[in-house]
Motif scaffolding. Sequence first.
Motif, short mmCIF file in Angstrom:
data_model
loop_
_atom_site.label_atom_id
_atom_site.label_comp_id
_atom_site.label_asym_id
_atom_site.label_seq_id
_atom_site.Cartn_x
_atom_site.Cartn_y
_atom_site.Cartn_z
N ASP A 175 1.11 -1.65 0.10
CA ASP A 175 0.38 -0.02 -0.07
C ASP A 175 1.14 1.42 0.10
O ASP A 175 0.22 1.99 0.78
N GLY A 176 2.25 1.17 -0.74
CA GLY A 176 2.59 2.25 -0.92
C GLY A 176 4.06 3.05 0.18
O GLY A 176 4.55 3.16 0.66
N ASP A 177 3.69 1.94 1.03
CA ASP A 177 4.53 1.94 2.29
C ASP A 177 6.07 0.71 2.14
O ASP A 177 5.10 -0.35 1.98
N ALA A 178 7.15 0.83 2.61
CA ALA A 178 7.96 -0.10 2.63
C ALA A 178 7.95 -1.01 3.97
O ALA A 178 7.62 -0.60 5.43
N GLU A 179 7.38 -2.27 3.91
CA GLU A 179 7.70 -2.81 4.93
C GLU A 179 7.97 -4.17 5.48
O GLU A 179 8.33 -4.58 4.41
N SER A 180 8.17 -4.34 6.83
CA SER A 180 8.79 -5.64 6.64
C SER A 180 8.16 -6.88 7.10
O SER A 180 7.27 -7.10 7.38
N LEU A 181 8.54 -8.14 6.08
CA LEU A 181 7.46 -9.40 5.81
C LEU A 181 8.15 -10.65 6.68
O LEU A 181 9.00 -10.45 6.59
N ILE A 182 7.41 -10.81 7.26
CA ILE A 182 7.79 -12.49 7.85
C ILE A 182 6.99 -13.91 6.74
O ILE A 182 6.46 -13.80 6.69
N LEU A 183 7.77 -14.61 6.55
CA LEU A 183 7.30 -15.43 5.39
C LEU A 183 7.89 -16.78 6.46
O LEU A 183 8.70 -16.93 6.92
N TYR A 184 6.89 -17.76 6.32
CA TYR A 184 7.18 -19.09 7.10
C TYR A 184 6.42 -20.17 5.79
O TYR A 184 5.69 -19.68 5.21
N ARG A 185 7.68 -21.06 5.87
CA ARG A 185 7.47 -21.94 4.81
C ARG A 185 6.71 -23.71 5.29
O ARG A 185 7.46 -23.85 6.02
N VAL A 186 5.87 -23.88 4.96
CA VAL A 186 5.72 -25.45 5.12
C VAL A 186 6.16 -26.40 3.69
O VAL A 186 5.10 -25.72 2.87
N GLU A 187 6.99 -27.34 3.55
CA GLU A 187 6.90 -27.65 2.53
C GLU A 187 7.19 -26.44 1.21
O GLU A 187 8.15 -25.81 1.25
N ASP A 188 6.32 -26.57 -0.10
CA ASP A 188 6.20 -26.27 -1.02
C ASP A 188 5.01 -24.72 -0.87
O ASP A 188 4.80 -23.60 -2.09
N GLU A 189 4.96 -24.41 0.47
CA GLU A 189 3.70 -23.44 0.60
C GLU A 189 4.09 -22.67 1.50
O GLU A 189 4.86 -22.77 2.08
N VAL A 190 4.18 -20.91 1.17
CA VAL A 190 4.36 -20.04 2.56
C VAL A 190 3.44 -19.22 2.91
O VAL A 190 2.59 -18.49 1.46
N ARG A 191 3.52 -19.06 3.70
CA ARG A 191 2.49 -17.56 4.89
C ARG A 191 3.57 -16.79 4.89
O ARG A 191 4.98 -16.16 4.94
N ALA A 192 2.52 -15.42 4.86
CA ALA A 192 3.59 -14.12 4.56
C ALA A 192 2.68 -13.46 5.73
O ALA A 192 1.15 -13.22 5.37
N TRP A 193 2.87 -12.59 6.68
CA TRP A 193 2.69 -11.64 7.65
C TRP A 193 3.19 -10.32 7.62
O TRP A 193 4.30 -9.97 7.30
N LEU A 194 2.49 -9.67 8.59
CA LEU A 194 3.50 -8.57 8.53
C LEU A 194 3.95 -8.38 9.53
O LEU A 194 3.93 -8.96 10.84
N ASN A 195 5.47 -7.57 9.94
CA ASN A 195 6.27 -8.34 10.92
C ASN A 195 6.25 -7.45 11.93
O ASN A 195 7.35 -6.78 12.72
N VAL A 196 4.70 -7.50 12.43
CA VAL A 196 4.55 -6.52 13.48
C VAL A 196 3.81 -7.18 14.36
O VAL A 196 2.71 -8.33 14.33
N CYS A 197 3.64 -6.80 16.04
CA CYS A 197 2.84 -7.81 16.81
C CYS A 197 2.23 -6.75 17.16
O CYS A 197 1.91 -5.50 16.91
N PRO A 198 0.37 -7.59 17.27
CA PRO A 198 -0.71 -6.66 17.22
C PRO A 198 -1.10 -6.08 19.21
O PRO A 198 -1.44 -4.70 18.67
N HIS A 199 -0.39 -6.54 19.74
CA HIS A 199 0.01 -5.86 21.37
C HIS A 199 0.68 -4.61 21.23
O HIS A 199 -0.15 -3.64 21.81
#
Length: 107
Positions: free
Chosen positions: A22-46
Motif C-alpha cells: 500500500d505504498g509503504d515499505a514494510e517488513s514481512l515474515i515469510l514462513y515456509r511449509v514444504e512448497d507453501e509460504v505464508r506471510a504476515w507483516l512483521n508487527v505484533c498487534p499488542h
Amino acid sequence: MRLSALNDIADGGFAEVEAMIDGDAESLILYRVEDEVRAWLNVCPHAGRRLDWAPGQFLKSRDGHLVCAAHGASFELGRGDCVAGPCRGDALRAVPVRVRDGEVWLA
C-alpha cells in the motif's frame, strides 16, 4: 513483486523480507511449509513492535508457535492467530503471497 527464492527459506523456518505494501515499505515474515509460504507483516498487534529478536531472527516455541521477542505473545502459524500472551484473540496481518517456479511473490 518477487520476495525470495523458495529455497532461501528453510522448510519449517522463517525469513524476513522488505516489500512495498500500500505504498509503504514494510517488513514481512515469510514462513515456509514444504512448497507453501505464508506471510504476515512483521508487527505484533499488542504493541506494534517487530516480532524478531534480531533482524530476520524469529523465535519458535516447542509447540510450533511464532513468539514475539518483545512481550512473548504466541501466534499459531496457520492463520497467525494469537493463542497466548498480551494480544490473545488478535491476529497478525496476513499478506497474500504465492509460490511460482520456485520463487515467492506478492499475490
